[in-house]
Motif scaffolding. Structure first.
Motif, mmCIF file in Angstrom:
data_model
loop_
_atom_site.group_PDB
_atom_site.id
_atom_site.type_symbol
_atom_site.label_atom_id
_atom_site.label_comp_id
_atom_site.label_asym_id
_atom_site.label_seq_id
_atom_site.Cartn_x
_atom_site.Cartn_y
_atom_site.Cartn_z
ATOM 1 N N ARG A 283 0.842 -1.206 0.000
ATOM 2 C CA ARG A 283 0.000 0.000 0.000
ATOM 3 C C ARG A 283 0.870 1.244 0.000
ATOM 4 O O ARG A 283 0.562 2.229 -0.646
ATOM 5 C CB ARG A 283 -0.935 0.011 1.205
ATOM 6 N N ASP B 143 0.141 -0.521 -6.973
ATOM 7 C CA ASP B 143 -0.375 -1.359 -8.039
ATOM 8 C C ASP B 143 -0.431 -2.822 -7.574
ATOM 9 O O ASP B 143 -1.426 -3.538 -7.776
ATOM 10 C CB ASP B 143 0.612 -1.216 -9.218
ATOM 11 N N GLN C 219 -3.110 -3.339 -4.948
ATOM 12 C CA GLN C 219 -4.441 -3.451 -5.544
ATOM 13 C C GLN C 219 -4.702 -4.891 -6.010
ATOM 14 O O GLN C 219 -5.762 -5.452 -5.763
ATOM 15 C CB GLN C 219 -4.506 -2.485 -6.719
ATOM 16 N N GLU D 126 -5.218 -7.117 -2.939
ATOM 17 C CA GLU D 126 -6.446 -6.870 -2.192
ATOM 18 C C GLU D 126 -7.710 -7.144 -3.000
ATOM 19 O O GLU D 126 -8.796 -7.250 -2.433
ATOM 20 C CB GLU D 126 -6.421 -5.444 -1.623
ATOM 21 N N ALA D 127 -7.541 -7.302 -4.306
ATOM 22 C CA ALA D 127 -8.711 -7.617 -5.129
ATOM 23 C C ALA D 127 -9.208 -9.028 -4.802
ATOM 24 O O ALA D 127 -10.384 -9.340 -4.979
ATOM 25 C CB ALA D 127 -8.346 -7.512 -6.609
#
Ligand code: GLU
Length: 548
Positions: free
Chosen positions: A387, A392, A395, A398-399
């Motif tokens: 983070r 990138d 993300q 965490e998706a």
């Protein structure tokens, strides 16, 4: 000379006495043997590994003994002060597990022995300054910078010791009239200590790290108060550590040369001397020789470096413990999951010459620490790191947290967990291929094989690929495939005479590995395919076939 008159002349505003201060800051009520210690950093904004070494030593000594650790801010040098530096220090040390019981804090001063910012303690120092003048132990000196420079030049020419002492101490025995007229003329002055020491005299002293020392008495009339009435480090150290009831002073050994003066000053003030723990500097190997870690040359001195590299806090803590106490590693091996706080820390085990910082060793420690973490913990910490330093990647993680956790679970747990990560920064190169957007779709295949051969192997694999196969069936199929292409599945025979076959089953695995992971090194391929899933696995192999 009437010292009382001089004291009134210099400090007319001071009405408190040392007795008043003794009453205001009573002895602490603590169990026998409790260590009261502190950190007393200057707020320069740079927090380094040395701070952590000192902080951890102090913290362990205080908390292990049921004592107190407090934070005092040495802001006597306003020129060097950086706004927000105290907050950065508190946050950083807290991040590494060092909690203060008392002192400067994010919420202001906490505790009964404050104020904890030295500039706010001017009135307190002046009480003792006045007392020393009364006892004939301190006097004002009106020398200008130019006069002091000239004194130094003369000392250089005469090849005698530098400093304000003996015959060079021109204000030491001046008359009250001289002092009065200098004051009346508004000349700036500093308060100097009147040293009764002689460099001919030596005495024994035992430092908790350095051991038995032979100390030469101080004969310099050192400055106690600067011309703005703010104390020097020496004077503030004596007054504060006495009134704050410090039992142990843990500090860098750059202060060792000042120790003779400190001992003398505590005596003159009638204070009990604390115990000293002088820590050697952090060293590193530079070629074949050792040198001190330097702020300018070594980025690894700054604590921010470890965060940016993604070393887990636990690993840095663990590594610093191994630097401090040589028996920590053995203890850790015997107690792999115990809380570090259970280790019996001893300042006597510190290396008096300074600990040797070794990056490779830090990485080893970190690999061990990470290998004991659960997949979920690794995920949480990698995501936190990403983070801040690689949004990138964060993300992507965490998706689909469950997907990421299943990746981090590879080789975890069990008796011999994998030790492939030393830092969170390495997580993406290690497992980024599990994500299509970080996967290298064009990774080259070994040049020793014709593209048609690779292609045939990949096509052959796809034909018999069944996601329901278990690991044994899966590998049997790869072996059969190898043999169908004229490769051998017998590694033993292959090693004896590699020229007898165009290749082995290991090469087939390599083709698959590159097609699936884009790398020649990866965790177990069967597991990788399980996690990638049937569709993604097949799509990657097909994409490789298409580009061959
Ligand atoms: N500001 C000093 C330093 O950081 C404090 C030394 C001490 O702990 O007394 O070196």
């Amino acid at each position: 000379m009437d010292y009382n008159t001089l004291a009134e002349l210099l400090f007319p505003q001071v009405t408190d006495t040392p007795e008043d201060l003794e009453a205001r800051y009573p002895q602490r009520e603590l169990p026998q043997g409790a260590v009261v210690t502190r950190m007393a950093p200057s707020p320069t904004g740079f927090v380094h590994l040395g701070n952590l070494v000192q902080g951890l030593t102090s913290e362990r000594m205080a908390h292990q003994s049921g004592g107190v650790l407090f934070l005092r801010v040495e802001d006597t040098d306003a020129k060097r002060e950086v706004p927000g530096a105290v907050q950065v220090l508190i946050e950083t040390l807290k991040h590494y597990g060092i909690h203060f019981d008392e002192g400067a804090s994010m919420e202001g001063d906490v505790g009964a022995y404050g104020p904890y910012y030295q500039r706010q303690r001017a009135a307190i120092y002046h009480v003792y300054a006045k007392e020393l003048v009364k006892k004939g132990c301190a006097y004002p000196c009106f020398c200008t910078e130019e006069e002091l420079t000239e004194m130094r030049q003369q000392q250089e020419a005469q090849k005698v010791n530098f400093g304000y002492y003996g015959p060079w101490a021109t204000w030491r025995d001046r008359s009250l009239e001289d002092i009065q007229s200098a004051l009346a003329a508004g000349k700036p002055w500093v308060l100097r200590f009147r040293s009764a020491g002689s460099i001919e005299h030596k005495f024994k002293y035992t430092d908790l790290v350095k051991g038995d020392l032979t100390i030469t008495e101080n004969d310099i009339d050192q400055v106690l108060l600067k011309s703005d009435g703010i104390p020097t480090y020496h004077f503030a150290h004596a007054v504060d550590d006495h009134l704050m009831r410090t039992t142990h002073v843990v500090r860098g050994d750059e202060w060792l040369p000042s120790l003779p003066f400190h001992i003398q000053l505590f005596q003159a003030l009638g204070f009990k001397l604390p115990k000293y723990v002088h820590i050697g500097p952090l060293m590193k190997m530079d070629g074949t020789s050792k040198r001190k870690l330097s702020k300018r040359k070594d980025p690894e001195l700054a604590l921010t470096y470890y965060k940016a590299e993604g070393f887990p806090v636990k690993a840095v803590y663990e590594y610093v413990m191994t630097l401090l106490n040589s028996n920590y590693e053995d203890w850790r091996r015997a107690n792999p999951t115990a809380d570090a706080g259970e280790f019996k820390f001893s300042p006597k085990k510190l290396n008096p010459a300074g600990a040797l910082f070794d990056y490779a060793k830090l990485c080893d420690v970190s690999k061990n620490v990470i290998s004991t973490m659960s997949a979920q913990e690794v995920y949480d910490l990698v995501a936190e790191y990403a983070r801040e330093f690689d949004p990138d990647f964060a993300q992507a993680l965490e998706a689909d947290p469950a997907y990421a956790v299943s990746i981090f679970a590879i080789g975890r747990g069990g008796k011999k967990p994998r030790k492939d990560l030393a830092t969170w920064k390495e997580a993406k190169p290690y497992m980024g291929f599990f994500y299509d957007r970080f996967f290298d779709w064009n990774a080259p295949f070994p040049e020793a094989f014709a593209p048609e051969t690779v292609k045939a192997a990949l096509q052959g694999f796809l034909k018999t690929y069944d996601p329901a196969d278990d690991a044994t069936v899966w590998f049997d199929k790869v072996k059969a495939l190898a043999e169908s292409l004229g490769f051998t599945a017998n590694m033993k025979l292959y090693k004896q005479d590699p020229t007898a076959w165009p290749g082995s089953v290991a090469d087939i695995s390599t083709f698959l590995r590159i097609a699936l992971t884009g790398k020649t090194n990866s965790p177990d391929l069967y597991t990788v395919m399980q996690i990638l899933g049937t569709e993604r696995s097949a799509a990657r192999i097909q994409a490789a076939i298409d580009r061959l």
